[in-house]
Scaffold this active site. Sequence first.
Site, PDB file in Angstrom:
ATOM      1  N   GLY A 103      -2.588   1.988   2.455  1.00  0.00           N
ATOM      2  CA  GLY A 103      -3.315   1.348   1.360  1.00  0.00           C
ATOM      3  C   GLY A 103      -3.853   2.347   0.359  1.00  0.00           C
ATOM      4  N   ASP A 104      -4.315   3.492   0.849  1.00  0.00           N
ATOM      5  CA  ASP A 104      -4.827   4.532  -0.044  1.00  0.00           C
ATOM      6  C   ASP A 104      -3.698   5.130  -0.887  1.00  0.00           C
ATOM      7  OD1 ASP A 104      -7.364   4.175   1.117  1.00  0.00           O
ATOM      8  OD2 ASP A 104      -6.862   5.554   2.732  1.00  0.00           O
TER       9      ASP A 104
END
Length: 314
Positions: A255-256
């Site tokens: 996600g990052d």
Amino acid sequence: MSKLVITVTLNPALDKTVTIDGLEVGGLNRVDDIRIDAGGKGINVAKVLKGFQVDVTAVGFIGGHNGNLILQDLEREGIEHSFTETAAETRMNLKVVDSTVQVTTEINERGGTVSSQEKAQFQQALEDQLEQASILVLGGSVPPGVEHAEYALLIETAKSKGVKTILDADGDALRDGLIASPNVIKPNIHELEQLLGVTLESDEEIVQAARKLTSQGIEWVIVSMGGEGSVAVSKDEALRARPFKIKPESTVGAGDSMVAAIASSLLHGRGLEETLRWATAAGSVTASKPGTQVCRSEEVEERLDDVGITRIEA
């Protein structure tokens, strides 16, 4: 125009990742591999952006022995940083990777309490740094002593200086941060459902939910759904991305990596469709890597055409 990205990690952590061959809950488990990294959403985003050759500075709160280890990790990776030191020790988070089924279990500490003086010092330092920035990325939880409304305050400060903002948080931190209308948010599907108090079972329902947020002034809502891909919604567009097939190794940082790709895309002036393609490819490449390894720009670029993009009529 400045090309600097500032990533904010208010509640960083020293991430201890252990790999176990078949996790037995309630039983004895022997560790096959162990790794310790600087962690926290903003720090992870900074690591990916560094690999994308983006000018990035990581900021937030840091303290104690764990904090020093985080700073040493950033130094080794050549990432610029300007953290505000706290009297409280920075937390340590444990990630248990079951290599048999490729499932990661995360056990996160709350973090040490930030004093009002430390918070004021950070706010002033960030306000000065924003004079040189183009994008502000805010991510993760807030530590004790910091209100959930802190993100809204920082977004307002950035907007007053013409700096674009990306928010990647959940729960009250996301809800309160939305008050300031960040340019982009990237909730996962569960965070979006929690935010709106609904169950979203189709792409059309996701679009309708996201449009409630774009009507409040948020330009892009990019919803991640793990291996199912992602949906991106603006006032005028609704797009569905389907990722290429991978052998998943670890979800840590996926996600990052998406957030980093979004930030990089904003710097390059990419539209929503191209940004979604980059974000989806970045998340998939990172998920195909073991442990805490993240994608590199050239790896992502090679897989852009493998991301399927369709339009959603909602």
